[in-house]
Design an enzyme around this catalytic site. Structure first.
Site, short mmCIF file in Angstrom:
data_model
loop_
_atom_site.label_atom_id
_atom_site.label_comp_id
_atom_site.label_asym_id
_atom_site.label_seq_id
_atom_site.Cartn_x
_atom_site.Cartn_y
_atom_site.Cartn_z
N CYS A 69 64.55 36.56 73.54
CA CYS A 69 65.50 36.58 72.42
C CYS A 69 65.20 35.42 71.47
O CYS A 69 65.25 34.26 71.86
CB CYS A 69 66.91 36.48 72.98
N CYS A 72 68.04 32.93 71.08
CA CYS A 72 68.17 32.17 72.34
C CYS A 72 67.14 31.05 72.40
O CYS A 72 67.45 29.92 72.79
CB CYS A 72 67.98 33.09 73.54
#
Length: 144
Positions: A69, A72
């Protein structure tokens, strides 16, 4: 007058230690003799997650993330910086949602990153989306 004690799970061996409040930063584990926890996020998995969440008295801020991600990955260094600023009042930890699907499902994690604060085994706050270190600290301090 006696100081209040807190139960803190050792990041290294997972032993439960009784630590005098205010001495968390200098405490060492009675079992493995390592520092109980550092001002860095702890990577949790299955059994370690439940032990830290249910057995310790410190609030735990968990970053539910995925290594694939983009947001992230961008938030990772911010989360690490927040760990330094919130130490030792709060432990910060990370859960890889792609590796720990059962935990992700148990807490109904539908988007990553999602920050969740646990205290005394219960979820007390949740914040989806990437945040900067100052925003993480400001948000978490409301619940420390």
């Amino acid at each position: 007058m006696t100081a209040e004690n807190r139960l803190i799970v050792c990041s290294n061996c997972r032993a439960i230690n009784r630590v005098q409040q205010g001495r968390e930063a200098e405490a060492t584990c009675g079992k493995c003799k390592s520092k109980i926890f550092e001002p860095t996020p702890t990577e949790l998995v299955g059994a370690t997650f439940d032990r830290h969440i249910t057995k310790g008295d410190l609030p735990i801020l968990v970053d539910f993330y995925s290594p694939s991600c983009g947001p992230c990955l961008m938030m990772g260094p911010q989360f690490a910086e927040a760990a330094k600023q919130l130490y030792p009042a709060m432990r910060l930890a990370k859960i890889d949602t792609t590796a720990e699907t059962a935990i992700s499902a148990r807490f109904n994690i539908q988007a990553v990153p999602t920050l969740v604060i646990f205290k005394n085994g219960q979820e007390i706050a949740r914040q989806p989306g990437a945040m900067s270190a100052p925003d993480i600290v400001k948000w978490a301090k409301q619940f420390a």
